[in-house]
Motif scaffolding. Structure first.
Motif, PDB file in Angstrom:
ATOM      1  N   GLU A  97     -84.322  18.470  64.909  1.00 57.02           N
ATOM      2  CA  GLU A  97     -84.895  19.777  64.574  1.00 57.02           C
ATOM      3  C   GLU A  97     -84.927  20.029  63.069  1.00 57.02           C
ATOM      4  OE1 GLU A  97     -83.298  22.077  68.602  1.00 57.02           O
ATOM      5  OE2 GLU A  97     -82.294  22.412  66.695  1.00 57.02           O
ATOM      6  N   LEU A  98     -84.255  19.194  62.314  1.00 57.49           N
ATOM      7  CA  LEU A  98     -84.193  19.367  60.858  1.00 57.49           C
ATOM      8  C   LEU A  98     -85.330  18.595  60.186  1.00 57.49           C
ATOM      9  CD1 LEU A  98     -80.341  18.925  60.491  1.00 57.49           C
ATOM     10  CD2 LEU A  98     -81.616  21.058  60.296  1.00 57.49           C
ATOM     11  N   PRO A  99     -85.683  18.944  58.940  1.00 54.38           N
ATOM     12  CA  PRO A  99     -86.753  18.223  58.235  1.00 54.38           C
ATOM     13  C   PRO A  99     -86.467  16.723  58.151  1.00 54.38           C
ATOM     14  CG  PRO A  99     -86.164  20.210  57.028  1.00 54.38           C
ATOM     15  CD  PRO A  99     -85.169  20.065  58.137  1.00 54.38           C
ATOM     16  N   PHE A 100     -87.509  15.933  58.012  1.00 48.68           N
ATOM     17  CA  PHE A 100     -87.374  14.477  57.926  1.00 48.68           C
ATOM     18  C   PHE A 100     -86.638  14.055  56.657  1.00 48.68           C
ATOM     19  CE2 PHE A 100     -89.299  10.476  56.315  1.00 48.68           C
ATOM     20  CZ  PHE A 100     -88.730   9.613  57.246  1.00 48.68           C
ATOM     21  N   ASN A 101     -86.847  14.786  55.558  1.00 48.71           N
ATOM     22  CA  ASN A 101     -86.247  14.443  54.265  1.00 48.71           C
ATOM     23  C   ASN A 101     -84.936  15.196  54.064  1.00 48.71           C
ATOM     24  OD1 ASN A 101     -88.540  12.808  53.268  1.00 48.71           O
ATOM     25  ND2 ASN A 101     -89.615  14.763  53.427  1.00 48.71           N
ATOM     26  N   PHE A 102     -83.888  14.463  53.668  1.00 59.18           N
ATOM     27  CA  PHE A 102     -82.567  15.035  53.405  1.00 59.18           C
ATOM     28  C   PHE A 102     -82.173  14.752  51.961  1.00 59.18           C
ATOM     29  CE2 PHE A 102     -79.860  15.732  57.402  1.00 59.18           C
ATOM     30  CZ  PHE A 102     -80.941  16.024  58.203  1.00 59.18           C
ATOM     31  N   VAL A 103     -81.539  15.737  51.320  1.00 55.75           N
ATOM     32  CA  VAL A 103     -80.836  15.522  50.057  1.00 55.75           C
ATOM     33  C   VAL A 103     -79.412  16.005  50.298  1.00 55.75           C
ATOM     34  CG1 VAL A 103     -80.659  16.072  47.608  1.00 55.75           C
ATOM     35  CG2 VAL A 103     -82.925  15.845  48.658  1.00 55.75           C
ATOM     36  N   ILE A 104     -78.467  15.068  50.264  1.00 58.02           N
ATOM     37  CA  ILE A 104     -77.058  15.383  50.538  1.00 58.02           C
ATOM     38  C   ILE A 104     -76.277  15.322  49.229  1.00 58.02           C
ATOM     39  CG2 ILE A 104     -74.962  14.645  51.738  1.00 58.02           C
ATOM     40  CD1 ILE A 104     -77.029  15.651  53.700  1.00 58.02           C
ATOM     41  N   PHE A 105     -75.504  16.374  48.970  1.00 53.23           N
ATOM     42  CA  PHE A 105     -74.631  16.417  47.806  1.00 53.23           C
ATOM     43  C   PHE A 105     -73.204  16.173  48.289  1.00 53.23           C
ATOM     44  CE2 PHE A 105     -71.760  18.969  45.099  1.00 53.23           C
ATOM     45  CZ  PHE A 105     -71.896  18.236  43.936  1.00 53.23           C
ATOM     46  N   ALA A 106     -72.543  15.146  47.724  1.00 57.17           N
ATOM     47  CA  ALA A 106     -71.172  14.806  48.121  1.00 57.17           C
ATOM     48  C   ALA A 106     -70.386  14.369  46.899  1.00 57.17           C
ATOM     49  CB  ALA A 106     -71.192  13.696  49.167  1.00 57.17           C
ATOM     50  N   THR A 107     -69.072  14.244  47.079  1.00 53.14           N
ATOM     51  CA  THR A 107     -68.204  13.789  46.000  1.00 53.14           C
ATOM     52  C   THR A 107     -67.469  12.518  46.433  1.00 53.14           C
ATOM     53  OG1 THR A 107     -66.393  15.179  46.795  1.00 53.14           O
ATOM     54  CG2 THR A 107     -67.849  16.126  45.108  1.00 53.14           C
ATOM     55  N   THR A 108     -66.982  11.764  45.477  1.00 50.16           N
ATOM     56  CA  THR A 108     -66.299  10.504  45.784  1.00 50.16           C
ATOM     57  C   THR A 108     -65.011  10.723  46.574  1.00 50.16           C
ATOM     58  OG1 THR A 108     -65.299  10.583  43.586  1.00 50.16           O
ATOM     59  CG2 THR A 108     -67.252   9.209  43.834  1.00 50.16           C
ATOM     60  N   SER A 109     -64.407  11.909  46.486  1.00 48.32           N
ATOM     61  CA  SER A 109     -63.194  12.185  47.260  1.00 48.32           C
ATOM     62  C   SER A 109     -63.480  12.319  48.752  1.00 48.32           C
ATOM     63  CB  SER A 109     -62.507  13.453  46.743  1.00 48.32           C
ATOM     64  OG  SER A 109     -63.369  14.560  46.870  1.00 48.32           O
ATOM     65  N   GLN A 110     -64.747  12.387  49.139  1.00 49.57           N
ATOM     66  CA  GLN A 110     -65.119  12.497  50.548  1.00 49.57           C
ATOM     67  C   GLN A 110     -65.281  11.131  51.221  1.00 49.57           C
ATOM     68  OE1 GLN A 110     -68.412  15.437  49.529  1.00 49.57           O
ATOM     69  NE2 GLN A 110     -67.785  16.214  51.526  1.00 49.57           N
ATOM     70  N   LEU A 111     -65.069  10.050  50.489  1.00 52.52           N
ATOM     71  CA  LEU A 111     -65.165   8.716  51.076  1.00 52.52           C
ATOM     72  C   LEU A 111     -64.003   8.464  52.024  1.00 52.52           C
ATOM     73  CD1 LEU A 111     -66.233   6.682  47.941  1.00 52.52           C
ATOM     74  CD2 LEU A 111     -67.487   6.733  50.082  1.00 52.52           C
ATOM     75  N   VAL A 112     -64.326   8.031  53.241  1.00 58.27           N
ATOM     76  CA  VAL A 112     -63.315   7.628  54.222  1.00 58.27           C
ATOM     77  C   VAL A 112     -63.716   6.265  54.767  1.00 58.27           C
ATOM     78  CG1 VAL A 112     -62.641   9.977  54.848  1.00 58.27           C
ATOM     79  CG2 VAL A 112     -64.467   8.833  56.132  1.00 58.27           C
ATOM     80  N   ASP A 113     -62.751   5.544  55.331  1.00 60.32           N
ATOM     81  CA  ASP A 113     -63.041   4.205  55.832  1.00 60.32           C
ATOM     82  C   ASP A 113     -63.736   4.233  57.191  1.00 60.32           C
ATOM     83  OD1 ASP A 113     -63.011   1.429  55.358  1.00 60.32           O
ATOM     84  OD2 ASP A 113     -61.302   1.195  56.708  1.00 60.32           O
ATOM     85  N   THR A 114     -63.276   5.099  58.092  1.00 62.39           N
ATOM     86  CA  THR A 114     -63.828   5.138  59.455  1.00 62.39           C
ATOM     87  C   THR A 114     -64.203   6.556  59.858  1.00 62.39           C
ATOM     88  OG1 THR A 114     -61.653   5.455  60.445  1.00 62.39           O
ATOM     89  CG2 THR A 114     -62.388   3.171  60.163  1.00 62.39           C
ATOM     90  N   ILE A 115     -64.978   6.652  60.937  1.00 67.76           N
ATOM     91  CA  ILE A 115     -65.364   7.962  61.467  1.00 67.76           C
ATOM     92  C   ILE A 115     -64.131   8.723  61.932  1.00 67.76           C
ATOM     93  CG2 ILE A 115     -66.587   9.108  63.364  1.00 67.76           C
ATOM     94  CD1 ILE A 115     -68.772   6.986  63.090  1.00 67.76           C
ATOM     95  N   SER A 116     -63.166   8.018  62.533  1.00 74.66           N
ATOM     96  CA  SER A 116     -61.961   8.713  63.023  1.00 74.66           C
ATOM     97  C   SER A 116     -61.197   9.377  61.872  1.00 74.66           C
ATOM     98  CB  SER A 116     -61.061   7.763  63.807  1.00 74.66           C
ATOM     99  OG  SER A 116     -60.652   6.689  63.013  1.00 74.66           O
ATOM    100  N   GLU A 117     -61.182   8.762  60.681  1.00 79.94           N
ATOM    101  CA  GLU A 117     -60.558   9.400  59.517  1.00 79.94           C
ATOM    102  C   GLU A 117     -61.289  10.676  59.143  1.00 79.94           C
ATOM    103  OE1 GLU A 117     -59.642   7.008  56.013  1.00 79.94           O
ATOM    104  OE2 GLU A 117     -59.539   5.246  57.324  1.00 79.94           O
ATOM    105  N   GLY A 118     -62.627  10.620  59.179  1.00 82.92           N
ATOM    106  CA  GLY A 118     -63.436  11.803  58.895  1.00 82.92           C
ATOM    107  C   GLY A 118     -63.190  12.914  59.895  1.00 82.92           C
ATOM    108  N   LEU A 119     -63.075  12.559  61.176  1.00 79.92           N
ATOM    109  CA  LEU A 119     -62.798  13.553  62.220  1.00 79.92           C
ATOM    110  C   LEU A 119     -61.409  14.165  62.042  1.00 79.92           C
ATOM    111  CD1 LEU A 119     -64.277  11.694  65.327  1.00 79.92           C
ATOM    112  CD2 LEU A 119     -65.293  13.600  64.079  1.00 79.92           C
TER     113      LEU A 119
END
Length: 200
Positions: free
Chosen positions: A131-153
């Motif tokens: 439902e969202l537009p085809f084009n994305f611009v995501i703003f993130a920081t290097t502190s948001q890097l995680v190794d796995t999805i479970s770490e992110g969750l």
């Protein structure tokens, strides 16, 4: 970050070849740093990566994205008011229209082992990716890097307390002409730019 220092070091490849020749055939594989692993997998998925050392570089990179795609004076789908004010001044109309030229958002985490972007209802409310537009611009920081999805969750759970957000999803497919397999069946392909700000 180690990856970005390596990118700027012209002798890095020759140093790597010398190290590999010293290693034996049965020596365990060297584990890649998390930043390098994310960059490799994200680019392999077809994402567009823009590393920025400060806020000025973020704004300059954002301006270049707008210029490249001719997105000036267009509608931008943006739920986050703080993000809209950060990128105000580019002659854009921030709205909640799904027919907008692109979706501007933050994310929860950047997942290194598969190069995906972890989002939840904090960024996309209850909308499906389709439902969202085809084009994305995501703003993130290097502190948001995680190794796995479970770490992110785990991070989402720890930050949310008793009110865990719903609609948790990842975006991993950034190329329209890529062959689909059973692992990507049903996933939405997005043209995605990542503005990554160094904050470590």
């Amino acid at each position: 970050m180690s990856l970005f220092k390596r990118l700027l070091n012209p002798n890095y490849k020759s140093d790597e070849k010398a190290k590999k020749s010293d290693r034996g055939k049965y020596y365990p594989e060297e584990k890649l740093p998390i930043d390098e692993k994310f960059t490799y997998n994200f680019n392999k998925n077809g994402g567009k990566f823009l590393y920025c050392e400060n806020v000025e570089e973020v704004l300059e990179a954002f301006d270049n994205i707008l210029l490249e795609n001719d997105w000036y004076e267009r509608d931008v789908f943006c739920i986050n008011d703080q993000l809209a004010s950060r990128f105000d001044g580019f002659n854009l109309s921030f709205s909640k229209k799904q027919s907008a030229a692109f979706f501007l958002s933050t994310c929860e985490s950047l997942v290194a082992n598969n190069g995906s972007i972890l989002l939840c209802s904090n960024q996309i409310k209850e909308k499906k990716l389709s439902e969202l537009p085809f084009n994305f611009v995501i703003f993130a920081t290097t502190s948001q890097l995680v190794d796995t999805i479970s770490e992110g969750l785990r991070i989402i759970k720890n930050q949310s307390g008793n009110h865990i957000p719903t609609n948790i999803t990842t975006i991993q497919d950034f190329e329209t002409n890529k062959e689909k397999d059973f692992m990507t069946y049903g996933s939405s392909t997005k043209n995605l730019y990542l503005l990554l700000l160094e904050d470590l």
